[in-house]
Write a protein that holds these residues in place. Sequence first.
Motif, PDB file in Angstrom:
ATOM      1  N   GLN A   1     -22.922 -62.773 -11.964  1.00 57.66           N
ATOM      2  CA  GLN A   1     -22.024 -63.515 -12.854  1.00 57.66           C
ATOM      3  C   GLN A   1     -20.578 -63.035 -12.699  1.00 57.66           C
ATOM      4  O   GLN A   1     -19.645 -63.833 -12.753  1.00 57.66           O
ATOM      5  CB  GLN A   1     -22.483 -63.393 -14.318  1.00 57.66           C
ATOM      6  N   ARG A   2     -20.421 -61.708 -12.534  1.00 59.03           N
ATOM      7  CA  ARG A   2     -19.074 -61.153 -12.353  1.00 59.03           C
ATOM      8  C   ARG A   2     -18.452 -61.700 -11.057  1.00 59.03           C
ATOM      9  O   ARG A   2     -17.283 -62.046 -11.027  1.00 59.03           O
ATOM     10  CB  ARG A   2     -19.128 -59.623 -12.353  1.00 59.03           C
ATOM     11  N   ALA A   3     -19.207 -61.821  -9.980  1.00 55.13           N
ATOM     12  CA  ALA A   3     -18.709 -62.368  -8.714  1.00 55.13           C
ATOM     13  C   ALA A   3     -18.243 -63.810  -8.917  1.00 55.13           C
ATOM     14  O   ALA A   3     -17.167 -64.209  -8.426  1.00 55.13           O
ATOM     15  CB  ALA A   3     -19.788 -62.303  -7.639  1.00 55.13           C
ATOM     16  N   GLU A   4     -19.010 -64.585  -9.682  1.00 57.96           N
ATOM     17  CA  GLU A   4     -18.614 -65.970  -9.952  1.00 57.96           C
ATOM     18  C   GLU A   4     -17.330 -66.008 -10.775  1.00 57.96           C
ATOM     19  O   GLU A   4     -16.435 -66.810 -10.499  1.00 57.96           O
ATOM     20  CB  GLU A   4     -19.747 -66.693 -10.696  1.00 57.96           C
ATOM     21  N   GLN A   5     -17.238 -65.124 -11.798  1.00 57.73           N
ATOM     22  CA  GLN A   5     -16.035 -65.096 -12.636  1.00 57.73           C
ATOM     23  C   GLN A   5     -14.812 -64.660 -11.831  1.00 57.73           C
ATOM     24  O   GLN A   5     -13.720 -65.211 -12.003  1.00 57.73           O
ATOM     25  CB  GLN A   5     -16.248 -64.152 -13.835  1.00 57.73           C
ATOM     26  N   ILE A   6     -14.989 -63.685 -10.950  1.00 63.39           N
ATOM     27  CA  ILE A   6     -13.877 -63.244 -10.088  1.00 63.39           C
ATOM     28  C   ILE A   6     -13.395 -64.426  -9.248  1.00 63.39           C
ATOM     29  O   ILE A   6     -12.186 -64.676  -9.131  1.00 63.39           O
ATOM     30  CB  ILE A   6     -14.316 -62.064  -9.187  1.00 63.39           C
ATOM     31  N   ALA A   7     -14.330 -65.201  -8.682  1.00 64.92           N
ATOM     32  CA  ALA A   7     -13.962 -66.351  -7.840  1.00 64.92           C
ATOM     33  C   ALA A   7     -13.232 -67.405  -8.659  1.00 64.92           C
ATOM     34  O   ALA A   7     -12.225 -67.969  -8.214  1.00 64.92           O
ATOM     35  CB  ALA A   7     -15.211 -66.938  -7.190  1.00 64.92           C
ATOM     36  N   ARG A   8     -13.708 -67.678  -9.890  1.00 64.17           N
ATOM     37  CA  ARG A   8     -13.069 -68.696 -10.736  1.00 64.17           C
ATOM     38  C   ARG A   8     -11.635 -68.325 -11.104  1.00 64.17           C
ATOM     39  O   ARG A   8     -10.806 -69.202 -11.331  1.00 64.17           O
ATOM     40  CB  ARG A   8     -13.876 -68.911 -12.022  1.00 64.17           C
ATOM     41  N   ASN A   9     -11.338 -67.013 -11.191  1.00 64.84           N
ATOM     42  CA  ASN A   9      -9.994 -66.565 -11.585  1.00 64.84           C
ATOM     43  C   ASN A   9      -8.973 -66.626 -10.447  1.00 64.84           C
ATOM     44  O   ASN A   9      -7.788 -66.421 -10.678  1.00 64.84           O
ATOM     45  CB  ASN A   9     -10.067 -65.144 -12.146  1.00 64.84           C
ATOM     46  N   VAL A  10      -9.415 -66.917  -9.238  1.00 68.59           N
ATOM     47  CA  VAL A  10      -8.477 -66.998  -8.099  1.00 68.59           C
ATOM     48  C   VAL A  10      -7.765 -68.349  -8.153  1.00 68.59           C
ATOM     49  O   VAL A  10      -8.384 -69.390  -8.377  1.00 68.59           O
ATOM     50  CB  VAL A  10      -9.225 -66.815  -6.755  1.00 68.59           C
ATOM     51  N   ASN A  11      -6.473 -68.303  -7.962  1.00 73.20           N
ATOM     52  CA  ASN A  11      -5.636 -69.508  -7.987  1.00 73.20           C
ATOM     53  C   ASN A  11      -6.076 -70.485  -6.890  1.00 73.20           C
ATOM     54  O   ASN A  11      -6.250 -70.109  -5.749  1.00 73.20           O
ATOM     55  CB  ASN A  11      -4.165 -69.116  -7.784  1.00 73.20           C
ATOM     56  N   GLY A  12      -6.273 -71.781  -7.277  1.00 69.95           N
ATOM     57  CA  GLY A  12      -6.663 -72.819  -6.326  1.00 69.95           C
ATOM     58  C   GLY A  12      -8.140 -73.124  -6.335  1.00 69.95           C
ATOM     59  O   GLY A  12      -8.579 -74.105  -5.739  1.00 69.95           O
ATOM     60  N   VAL A  13      -8.959 -72.284  -7.023  1.00 74.13           N
ATOM     61  CA  VAL A  13     -10.396 -72.518  -7.076  1.00 74.13           C
ATOM     62  C   VAL A  13     -10.677 -73.497  -8.216  1.00 74.13           C
ATOM     63  O   VAL A  13     -10.298 -73.275  -9.356  1.00 74.13           O
ATOM     64  CB  VAL A  13     -11.172 -71.195  -7.293  1.00 74.13           C
ATOM     65  N   ASP A  14     -11.367 -74.611  -7.865  1.00 70.70           N
ATOM     66  CA  ASP A  14     -11.709 -75.624  -8.861  1.00 70.70           C
ATOM     67  C   ASP A  14     -13.179 -75.548  -9.272  1.00 70.70           C
ATOM     68  O   ASP A  14     -13.537 -75.889 -10.401  1.00 70.70           O
ATOM     69  CB  ASP A  14     -11.449 -77.034  -8.297  1.00 70.70           C
ATOM     70  N   LYS A  15     -14.020 -75.092  -8.361  1.00 71.46           N
ATOM     71  CA  LYS A  15     -15.461 -75.118  -8.604  1.00 71.46           C
ATOM     72  C   LYS A  15     -16.083 -73.965  -7.833  1.00 71.46           C
ATOM     73  O   LYS A  15     -15.646 -73.616  -6.745  1.00 71.46           O
ATOM     74  CB  LYS A  15     -16.006 -76.456  -8.097  1.00 71.46           C
ATOM     75  N   VAL A  16     -17.136 -73.343  -8.416  1.00 69.03           N
ATOM     76  CA  VAL A  16     -17.835 -72.252  -7.741  1.00 69.03           C
ATOM     77  C   VAL A  16     -19.319 -72.584  -7.669  1.00 69.03           C
ATOM     78  O   VAL A  16     -19.941 -72.899  -8.680  1.00 69.03           O
ATOM     79  CB  VAL A  16     -17.630 -70.889  -8.469  1.00 69.03           C
ATOM     80  N   ASP A  17     -19.876 -72.507  -6.449  1.00 68.69           N
ATOM     81  CA  ASP A  17     -21.312 -72.684  -6.234  1.00 68.69           C
ATOM     82  C   ASP A  17     -21.861 -71.287  -5.925  1.00 68.69           C
ATOM     83  O   ASP A  17     -21.671 -70.769  -4.835  1.00 68.69           O
ATOM     84  CB  ASP A  17     -21.542 -73.638  -5.056  1.00 68.69           C
ATOM     85  N   ASN A  18     -22.507 -70.669  -6.923  1.00 73.08           N
ATOM     86  CA  ASN A  18     -22.963 -69.299  -6.789  1.00 73.08           C
ATOM     87  C   ASN A  18     -24.378 -69.264  -6.247  1.00 73.08           C
ATOM     88  O   ASN A  18     -25.341 -69.516  -6.958  1.00 73.08           O
ATOM     89  CB  ASN A  18     -22.895 -68.603  -8.157  1.00 73.08           C
ATOM     90  N   GLN A  19     -24.523 -68.929  -4.953  1.00 77.78           N
ATOM     91  CA  GLN A  19     -25.828 -68.852  -4.293  1.00 77.78           C
ATOM     92  C   GLN A  19     -26.253 -67.384  -4.075  1.00 77.78           C
ATOM     93  O   GLN A  19     -27.153 -67.126  -3.298  1.00 77.78           O
ATOM     94  CB  GLN A  19     -25.749 -69.542  -2.916  1.00 77.78           C
ATOM     95  N   ILE A  20     -25.620 -66.479  -4.782  1.00 75.30           N
ATOM     96  CA  ILE A  20     -25.940 -65.047  -4.647  1.00 75.30           C
ATOM     97  C   ILE A  20     -27.343 -64.804  -5.212  1.00 75.30           C
ATOM     98  O   ILE A  20     -27.684 -65.305  -6.296  1.00 75.30           O
ATOM     99  CB  ILE A  20     -24.890 -64.165  -5.360  1.00 75.30           C
ATOM    100  N   THR A  21     -28.106 -64.012  -4.496  1.00 74.30           N
ATOM    101  CA  THR A  21     -29.446 -63.641  -4.986  1.00 74.30           C
ATOM    102  C   THR A  21     -29.386 -62.218  -5.551  1.00 74.30           C
ATOM    103  O   THR A  21     -28.624 -61.388  -5.082  1.00 74.30           O
ATOM    104  CB  THR A  21     -30.489 -63.703  -3.840  1.00 74.30           C
ATOM    105  N   VAL A  22     -30.196 -62.002  -6.558  1.00 74.88           N
ATOM    106  CA  VAL A  22     -30.259 -60.673  -7.186  1.00 74.88           C
ATOM    107  C   VAL A  22     -31.358 -59.875  -6.509  1.00 74.88           C
ATOM    108  O   VAL A  22     -32.506 -60.311  -6.454  1.00 74.88           O
ATOM    109  CB  VAL A  22     -30.502 -60.790  -8.705  1.00 74.88           C
ATOM    110  N   THR A  23     -30.969 -58.724  -5.954  1.00 69.87           N
ATOM    111  CA  THR A  23     -31.948 -57.819  -5.319  1.00 69.87           C
ATOM    112  C   THR A  23     -31.702 -56.419  -5.851  1.00 69.87           C
ATOM    113  O   THR A  23     -30.578 -56.007  -6.097  1.00 69.87           O
ATOM    114  CB  THR A  23     -31.779 -57.802  -3.784  1.00 69.87           C
ATOM    115  N   ASN A  24     -32.755 -55.661  -6.070  1.00 69.55           N
ATOM    116  CA  ASN A  24     -32.604 -54.282  -6.610  1.00 69.55           C
ATOM    117  C   ASN A  24     -32.570 -53.286  -5.520  1.00 69.55           C
ATOM    118  O   ASN A  24     -32.978 -53.169  -4.515  1.00 69.55           O
ATOM    119  CB  ASN A  24     -33.729 -53.988  -7.584  1.00 69.55           C
TER     120      ASN A  24
END
Length: 172
Positions: free
Chosen positions: A149-172
């Motif tokens: 979620q933090r990676a998606e929020q970081i991407a959304r805060n970058v100037n020029g980004v309108d939409k984020v498609d977060n395909q990151i998988t969670v691995t331990n």
Amino acid sequence: MTWDNALLLRLVRLNCAFLLAGALVAALAACSESEKAESRKNVDTAVEKTEDATVAAARKAADLAEKARDNTVNYFKSPAVKEDVEAAKQALKNAGGKLGSTANDTAITASVSAAIARDPELGPRRIEVASNAGAVRLSGSAPSAEAKQRAEQIARNVNGVDKVDNQITVTN
């Protein structure tokens, strides 16, 4: 015939021969002068004809040049050429827009990648970022759902980004 008469006859004949030769020379000279005059007249006639032909050719060339100019002006004023010019302008504008969009996408990708790399939990991981016309796609793996979620929020805060498609998988 006596010697005096024979001499006299010879002198008369010689005199006649000289007179005849003189008359011939005079006739030839007169003939030469008339031939010269005729020759001059022929040359003058030829020069006049050449001058006339030159003037006619110059007029013809001027007429053709004027017609060519008029045809060229009419061609460039034609609707078909105006449409072609507009199409070329639009193609240049589109190419410039695509170039600007590509440059924008590259800048967005670099900015999102740099911002994610600064995050202590996401930085060491390999998160791939791709962007197209303001839409960002994130892929790779994150250690937790919160990091994803933090990676998606970081991407959304970058100037020029309108939409984020977060395909990151969670691995331990």
